[in-house]
Design an enzyme around this catalytic site. Structure first.
Site, PDB file in Angstrom:
ATOM      1  N   GLY A 161       0.729  -1.356   0.008  1.00 49.45           N
ATOM      2  CA  GLY A 161      -0.093   0.039  -0.120  1.00 49.45           C
ATOM      3  C   GLY A 161       1.038   1.306  -0.021  1.00 49.45           C
ATOM      4  O   GLY A 161       2.242   1.090  -0.429  1.00 49.45           O
ATOM      5  N   HIS A 291       6.209   2.278  19.158  1.00 49.07           N
ATOM      6  CA  HIS A 291       5.224   2.712  18.055  1.00 49.07           C
ATOM      7  C   HIS A 291       5.008   4.151  17.964  1.00 49.07           C
ATOM      8  O   HIS A 291       4.354   4.946  18.304  1.00 49.07           O
ATOM      9  CB  HIS A 291       3.785   2.300  18.685  1.00 49.07           C
ATOM     10  CG  HIS A 291       2.435   2.404  17.437  1.00 49.07           C
ATOM     11  ND1 HIS A 291       1.584   1.707  17.686  1.00 49.07           N
ATOM     12  CD2 HIS A 291       2.602   2.923  16.355  1.00 49.07           C
ATOM     13  CE1 HIS A 291       0.912   1.617  16.312  1.00 49.07           C
ATOM     14  NE2 HIS A 291       1.555   2.638  15.643  1.00 49.07           N
TER      15      HIS A 291
HETATM   16  C1  DGY Z   1      -1.493   4.301  12.031  1.00 47.56           C
HETATM   17  O1  DGY Z   1      -2.104   5.470  11.898  1.00 47.56           O
HETATM   18  O2  DGY Z   1      -2.378   3.243  12.027  1.00 47.56           O
HETATM   19  C2  DGY Z   1      -0.416   4.160  12.997  1.00 47.56           C
HETATM   20  O3  DGY Z   1      -0.204   2.977  13.316  1.00 47.56           O
HETATM   21  C3  DGY Z   1      -0.204   5.310  13.894  1.00 47.56           C
HETATM   22  O4  DGY Z   1      -0.778   4.851  15.247  1.00 47.56           O
END
Ligand code: DGY
Length: 325
Positions: A161, A291
């Protein structure tokens, strides 16, 4: 005339988004400064969500039918400040006819940067290096420092993607020999990027770097399990910037401990936050960051603005900027 209430369940929601909401005189926007720890935080969220018309949500908590029930039938629009939507019970949102949006695209570059960052950190043993340096054990001429090259490698991207494509564009500068990808559908961009689509089993078998850049769904949950890890090369590096649950962490722990694969670089894990005594953190060949994929000032501002626009547009009866349903 009563004000339209928007609740923001995101403690670090940037002012760039808040200003947009506050610029609308019909909107009363509140950022909920919930506690960091459950169950207190969930209790606060449940207390505050009652009667709101719009909701800005983040990935920290699952948005369930129970919370939607507490919110009430006047809730018209929800936007997550994220690209992934695995933390939202989509069926429950749909059942109640609530408009839903997210903030994709703007985070592709920031997340791709982090993917390359953790890839290099894992392949070149940053964690062991830092541990040695900080414990005063830095010595010259030791072979433990030897890592894996990117030049001449095969890079396999699971999910080509927007983020996967941005990773490929960055790695073009590293003289990678071959890019392959796996995924549910053929991506038209693959041709221009010179990335070949292969079955997932082949990707795992042939890649020196396996990069997970796909969403978490029922089909992708635990896709990297014991069998997958044993299919990978012993020298392979696994990178995950998608969601922790794409990987069976128990199987990953064993594979890294037994050196079935060389290393892992993870931006996402299960659970988040990962407790400091978690056994994955004890492994020298597992490089983990908390994250941080989309965590740049500009990216988070852009995400906050899109979330605000999604809500403002929906409450005005118009299509969201990035609608899901
Ligand atoms: C998302 O936008 O899915 C990223 O992992 C940020 O949290």
């Amino acid at each position: 005339m009563s004000l339209t209430r928007v609740l923001i369940v995101n403690r670090s929601y940037p002012s760039a988004g808040l200003e947009l909401l506050k610029g609308n005189s019909r909107i009363q926007a509140t950022v909920l400064p919930y506690e960091d720890y459950e169950p207190q935080s969930l209790k606060e969220i449940k207390q505050s969500v009652k009667g709101v018309d719009g909701l800005i949500w983040n990935t920290r908590y699952r948005l369930t039918g129970e919370i939607l029930d507490i919110a009430g039938p006047q809730l018209k629009a929800i936007s997550s400040t994220s690209s992934g939507l695995d933390h939202i019970d989509l069926e429950e949102v749909k059942k109640r006819n609530i408009r839903l949006g997210n903030t994709p695209g703007v985070l592709n570059d920031a997340v791709a940067d982090i993917a390359v960052g953790v890839m290099i950190a894992a392949a070149r043993r940053f964690k062991e290096g830092i541990r040695n340096l900080e414990s005063g054990e830095w010595k010259y001429g030791v072979t433990w420092t030897l890592g894996q090259d990117i030049v001449g490698s095969t890079v396999g991207i699971v999910g080509l993607g927007g983020i996967g494509q941005a990773i490929v564009r960055r790695l073009k500068g590293f003289d990678v020999a071959r890019f392959i990808y796996s995924g549910r559908s053929e991506k038209p961009e693959a041709k221009t990027l010179n990335v070949e689509r292969v079955p997932q089993e082949q990707l795992l078998r042939e890649s020196d770097y396996v990069i997970l850049a796909c969403p978490l769904t029922n089909e992708t949950r635990n896709m990297i399990n014991c069998t997958a890890l044993r299919t990978m090369k012993k020298t392979a590096v696994l990178v995950n910037i998608g969601r922790g649950e794409l990987i069976d962490q128990e199987a990953l722990f064993e594979a890294l401990r037994e050196q079935c694969i060389f290393a892992a670089g993870l931006d996402v894990v299960t659970p988040e936050p990962l407790p400091k005594e978690h056994k994955l953190l004890s492994l020298p060949n597992c490089f983990i960051i908390p994250h941080m994929g989309s965590a740049t000032v500009n990216t988070r501002n852009a995400m906050a603005q899109i979330a605000a626009n999604n809500i403002l547009l929906a409450l005005d009866g118009q299509p969201m900027q990035f609608p899901i349903n």
